[in-house]
Design a protein around this motif. Structure first.
Motif, PDB file in Angstrom:
ATOM      1  N   PHE A 148       0.822  -1.206   0.000  1.00 14.05           N
ATOM      2  CA  PHE A 148       0.000   0.000   0.000  1.00 14.05           C
ATOM      3  C   PHE A 148       0.862   1.265   0.000  1.00 14.05           C
ATOM      4  O   PHE A 148       0.525   2.253  -0.635  1.00 14.05           O
ATOM      5  N   VAL A 149       1.978   1.222   0.710  1.00 17.54           N
ATOM      6  CA  VAL A 149       2.859   2.396   0.809  1.00 17.54           C
ATOM      7  C   VAL A 149       3.604   2.637  -0.500  1.00 17.54           C
ATOM      8  O   VAL A 149       3.749   3.785  -0.946  1.00 17.54           O
ATOM      9  N   ASN A 150       4.096   1.557  -1.128  1.00 21.87           N
ATOM     10  CA  ASN A 150       4.883   1.719  -2.349  1.00 21.87           C
ATOM     11  C   ASN A 150       4.094   2.413  -3.475  1.00 21.87           C
ATOM     12  O   ASN A 150       4.594   3.353  -4.094  1.00 21.87           O
TER      13      ASN A 150
ATOM     14  N   THR B 285       3.459   9.383  -7.058  1.00 21.57           N
ATOM     15  CA  THR B 285       3.724  10.827  -7.091  1.00 21.57           C
ATOM     16  C   THR B 285       4.534  11.209  -8.334  1.00 21.57           C
ATOM     17  O   THR B 285       4.629  12.387  -8.673  1.00 21.57           O
ATOM     18  N   THR B 286       5.114  10.206  -9.011  1.00 19.09           N
ATOM     19  CA  THR B 286       5.895  10.463 -10.228  1.00 19.09           C
ATOM     20  C   THR B 286       5.014  10.478 -11.476  1.00 19.09           C
ATOM     21  O   THR B 286       5.506  10.764 -12.570  1.00 19.09           O
TER      22      THR B 286
ATOM     23  N   PRO C  46      10.051  -4.242  -2.733  1.00 17.49           N
ATOM     24  CA  PRO C  46      10.645  -2.926  -3.002  1.00 17.49           C
ATOM     25  C   PRO C  46      11.013  -2.215  -1.704  1.00 17.49           C
ATOM     26  O   PRO C  46      10.210  -2.144  -0.769  1.00 17.49           O
ATOM     27  N   GLY C  47      12.251  -1.695  -1.635  1.00 17.48           N
ATOM     28  CA  GLY C  47      12.755  -1.082  -0.406  1.00 17.48           C
ATOM     29  C   GLY C  47      12.180   0.305  -0.165  1.00 17.48           C
ATOM     30  O   GLY C  47      12.006   1.093  -1.093  1.00 17.48           O
TER      31      GLY C  47
ATOM     32  N   ILE D 270       1.342  -0.130 -10.107  1.00 18.31           N
ATOM     33  CA  ILE D 270       2.416  -0.216  -9.108  1.00 18.31           C
ATOM     34  C   ILE D 270       2.055  -1.237  -8.036  1.00 18.31           C
ATOM     35  O   ILE D 270       2.909  -1.997  -7.575  1.00 18.31           O
ATOM     36  N   PHE D 271       0.769  -1.256  -7.642  1.00 16.83           N
ATOM     37  CA  PHE D 271       0.317  -2.230  -6.646  1.00 16.83           C
ATOM     38  C   PHE D 271       0.604  -3.652  -7.120  1.00 16.83           C
ATOM     39  O   PHE D 271       1.165  -4.469  -6.383  1.00 16.83           O
ATOM     40  N   VAL D 272       0.250  -3.949  -8.381  1.00 12.38           N
ATOM     41  CA  VAL D 272       0.482  -5.288  -8.932  1.00 12.38           C
ATOM     42  C   VAL D 272       1.972  -5.556  -9.060  1.00 12.38           C
ATOM     43  O   VAL D 272       2.460  -6.644  -8.703  1.00 12.38           O
TER      44      VAL D 272
END
Length: 431
Positions: free
Chosen positions: A34-36, A42-43, A77-78, A50-52
């Protein structure tokens, strides 16, 4: 079949324990799905894609870790790397998100070459024992500040940087209760203590109306908007040299430091005996390349894996469980998101305390060992970066050994890494 694949008896574990550990690790990592998307969108990237990509990159990376290294390490993803991607490469420097994905891909290839040629393992083997122990303790402190912030026990302050939060807030009280449940159950040798603590707080918060039950099922969005959209040629211009250098340095030391911490906690790196660190390094470098093609920032090993290790995870079966849950999260996103941050925070805080045991291995009577170790551990939480902690440790270690005439004690890898960090700070600052 499971025994042949993962050597469960050899590691003193069983399928039930490994699955419980995998669920525990997943629950402490699930926030990233959810955070990623929130950060990378924002880009201008498509949030659903992105979620998938996040779920798939995490699943693929973790499966590689499971079958190649047989380690109980979850990958995704970090957090620091996605912020660098969104707010520095795209936001501050003005490059497109497609070029940024291209830079991630190139850094992953370099990372993979360092791993395959053995250079990365050589670098890791050059880490002094005192710094290795400090890395584990520092990651513990890093976990602690994340947990304290997430739970609301510690909040920001203009006057003192940080201060005590509102201890009467429901979320803070739930986190404190969760910590007591986990610690008490673990002291009583109850298997899955961390998982029980997380679920207990989650269920209680839902029943009392402090957390919404998000439902069970939702169809996964399309991956098309980000899949194979990376601009590799656009990332090959001279302006990307420093970006790729920073990505490689952060990937090498964040991932390596994290894996050493998790592996030591699981006793997977006994002194003087063969281990699978090389294979684990190959797994995470491969995952970076795969993630960039799917449409997400660098994938890395997660320090939250220590929660699963504490719950008994010792083999790749734990990682397989994590990967399967990330795939299920594609369809069960509302359910996975029902676990609040204050339910996972006590798990991280408890594990943080356990990891601090490693600091006892530092030779505190030798200032050339103790000072770099202290800087390593303290810098990680206070700069909110594992990489900065490593940099402070390596640089101070080399400087102090040279000043005191102990140059022969410096491994070539340690010296080279220290020089690279000096160059990074001198030319690119702390970003």
């Amino acid at each position: 079949m499971l025994e042949n694949l993962f050597k469960l008896q050899e590691h003193g574990t069983n399928p039930r324990t490994e699955i419980l550990a995998g669920v525990t690790t997943f629950l402490t990592m699930a926030y990233i799905i959810f955070v990623n998307p929130a950060i990378l969108s924002t880009t201008g990237m498509d949030s659903g894609a992105i979620f998938v990509a996040t779920c798939l990159a995490a699943a693929i990376g973790t499966l590689i870790m499971a079958f190649v290294a047989n380690w109980p390490v979850g990958m995704a993803p970090g957090m620091g790397l996605n912020a660098f991607f969104a707010f520095t490469i795209v936001g501050a420097m003005g490059y497109s998100w497609q070029q940024a994905l291209g830079a991630v891909f190139i850094s992953g290839i370099i990372f993979l070459l360092l791993t395959v040629t053995g250079i990365r393992t050589w670098i890791v083997e050059g880490i002094p024992k005192s710094l290795r122990s400090a890395i584990v303790a520092g990651i513990g402190l890093f976990l602690a500040i994340i947990a304290l912030k997430t739970s609301g026990i510690v909040v920001g302050s203009e006057a003192t940087l940080v201060t005590l939060g509102d201890l009467t807030a429901p979320s803070t009280l739930y986190a404190i209760l969760g910590l007591f449940i986990i610690a008490a159950l673990d002291a009583l040798k109850v298997r899955g203590a961390i998982l029980i603590g997380i679920l207990a707080v989650t269920i209680l918060s839902i029943l009392t109306g402090h957390q919404e039950f998000g439902g069970v099922f939702s169809a996964p969005p399309s991956l098309a908007p980000t899949f194979m959209q990376l601009d590799i040629m656009g990332a090959l211009n001279f302006g990307f040299v420093n970006i790729i250098l920073v990505l490689v340095l952060v990937e090498v030391f964040d991932a390596t430091g994290t894996m050493i911490g998790v592996a030591k906690r699981a006793n997977l790196m006994p002194e003087g005996k063969p281990n699978r660190l090389g294979r684990a390094l190959l797994a995470d470098s491969t995952a970076i390349v795969a993630g960039s093609m799917l449409g997400t920032s660098s994938t890395t090993a997660y320090i939250e894996s220590t929660s699963g290790v504490q719950a008994g995870g010792r083999t790749g079966l734990t990682a397989v469980t994590v990967a399967v849950l990330f795939l299920l999260a594609l369809f069960l996103a509302p359910l996975a998101g029902s676990v609040p941050g204050y339910a996972t925070a006590p798990a991280l805080l408890y594990v943080a305390g356990l990891m601090l045991r490693e600091i006892a291995e530092v030779d505190w009577y030798d200032a050339t060992e103790a000072t770099p170790a202290a800087l390593t551990a303290v810098a990680m939480p206070f700069t909110y970066s594992i990489a900065n902690g490593l940099a402070f440790g390596f640089i101070s270690y080399v400087v102090l050994k040279i000043i005191t005439g102990r140059f022969s004690q410096i491994h070539p890898a340690t010296f080279i890494v220290a020089v690279l960090f000096v160059i990074k700070y001198a030319y690119f600052g702390g970003h």
